[in-house]
Scaffold this motif. Structure first.
Motif, PDB file in Angstrom:
ATOM      1  N   ARG A  53      -4.703   4.603   5.681  1.00  0.00           N
ATOM      2  CA  ARG A  53      -6.017   3.973   5.849  1.00  0.00           C
ATOM      3  C   ARG A  53      -5.861   2.487   6.209  1.00  0.00           C
ATOM      4  N   TYR A  54      -4.915   1.813   5.579  1.00  0.00           N
ATOM      5  CA  TYR A  54      -4.676   0.391   5.852  1.00  0.00           C
ATOM      6  C   TYR A  54      -4.369   0.180   7.339  1.00  0.00           C
ATOM      7  N   HIS A  55      -3.450   0.967   7.879  1.00  0.00           N
ATOM      8  CA  HIS A  55      -3.069   0.798   9.288  1.00  0.00           C
ATOM      9  C   HIS A  55      -4.215   1.163  10.223  1.00  0.00           C
ATOM     10  N   ARG A  88       6.890   6.426   7.294  1.00  0.00           N
ATOM     11  CA  ARG A  88       7.362   5.264   6.532  1.00  0.00           C
ATOM     12  C   ARG A  88       8.885   5.315   6.406  1.00  0.00           C
ATOM     13  N   LEU A  89       9.519   4.247   6.905  1.00  0.00           N
ATOM     14  CA  LEU A  89      10.983   4.157   6.928  1.00  0.00           C
ATOM     15  C   LEU A  89      11.404   2.951   6.094  1.00  0.00           C
ATOM     16  N   PRO A  90      11.342   3.053   4.750  1.00  0.00           N
ATOM     17  CA  PRO A  90      11.581   1.870   3.912  1.00  0.00           C
ATOM     18  C   PRO A  90      12.991   1.297   4.037  1.00  0.00           C
ATOM     19  N   VAL A 130       0.857  -1.188   0.000  1.00  0.00           N
ATOM     20  CA  VAL A 130       0.000   0.000   0.000  1.00  0.00           C
ATOM     21  C   VAL A 130       0.890   1.234   0.000  1.00  0.00           C
ATOM     22  N   GLN A 131       0.471   2.244  -0.744  1.00  0.00           N
ATOM     23  CA  GLN A 131       1.266   3.468  -0.891  1.00  0.00           C
ATOM     24  C   GLN A 131       0.422   4.684  -0.553  1.00  0.00           C
ATOM     25  N   THR A 175      10.311  -0.601   7.831  1.00  0.00           N
ATOM     26  CA  THR A 175       9.467  -0.313   8.990  1.00  0.00           C
ATOM     27  C   THR A 175       8.434   0.767   8.681  1.00  0.00           C
ATOM     28  N   ASP A 176       7.206   0.515   9.139  1.00  0.00           N
ATOM     29  CA  ASP A 176       6.177   1.542   9.227  1.00  0.00           C
ATOM     30  C   ASP A 176       6.082   1.903  10.705  1.00  0.00           C
TER      31      ASP A 176
END
Length: 194
Positions: A73-75, A138-140, A66-67, A144-145
């Motif tokens: 919204r997903y979380h 967001r820490l890609p 998800v982006q 990690t989110d």
């Protein structure tokens, strides 16, 4: 001689999180829930001394499928599912300016979401509409989110409004914003080998 006034509130302070890997400014009256009951290793949870408000900082696996605002919204919906929310409603999702974040050097995108979840407290049948504010950082590079949540249920009118409670007002969105923008990473090893 004048009567002594109310005691000054303790200021927000830099509190070590996750064993000192992070630190953040917590609002006055924050109690570390891990002193009261077990908390998962990927969470830091704080509750207000008087109200039912809570603040949660969570390290979650990056949800790369998800982006953008859909990730926020997903979380939000995921947390609602974990808490057994009877309904979830998103009111707004806004981007957070990275230059305002202490984590700007490692945060690729950030979102703030406001909404409501209808949740019953443990051992209660009646569900309340709880206003929920979440910030997703967001820490890609660390896979990690980072999810920060401010649960703001309606005031409980059964609470005693004695002088000791009036000196500790409920937390505000400004308190949450200070937590989000001031969250600082001190030890990237918290994320494991990179």
């Amino acid at each position: 001689m004048p009567a002594p006034g109310p005691k000054p509130m303790e200021p927000a302070r830099d509190y070590p999180l996750f064993g000192g890997a992070f630190s953040a400014a917590l609002p006055p009256g924050a109690l570390d829930v891990s002193d009261l009951r077990p908390v998962p290793d990927n969470q830091e949870v704080f509750c207000h001394r008087v109200t039912d408000q809570s603040l949660i900082v969570e390290l979650l696996e990056l949800q790369a499928h998800v982006q953008g605002e859909e990730a926020a919204r997903y979380h939000f919906e995921d947390v609602g599912g974990v808490q057994g929310a009877r309904s979830v409603q998103v009111d707004s999702v806004q981007p957070l300016l990275l230059e305002n974040l202490a984590l700007r050097s490692c945060c690729q995108e950030a979102w703030v979401l406001s909404g409501k979840q209808q949740v019953a407290k443990e051992n209660h049948q009646v569900a309340k509409d709880v206003r929920v504010h979440q910030a997703l950082l967001r820490l890609p590079q660390y896979q990690t989110d980072l999810l920060l949540t401010f649960n703001d249920p309606p005031p409980d009118h059964r609470l005693s409004l004695g002088p000791e409670n009036l000196s500790l007002p409920p937390w505000s969105l400004g308190d949450f914003e200070q937590l989000v923008t001031g969250l600082t990473l001190h030890d990237p090893n918290i994320f494991g080998p990179q």
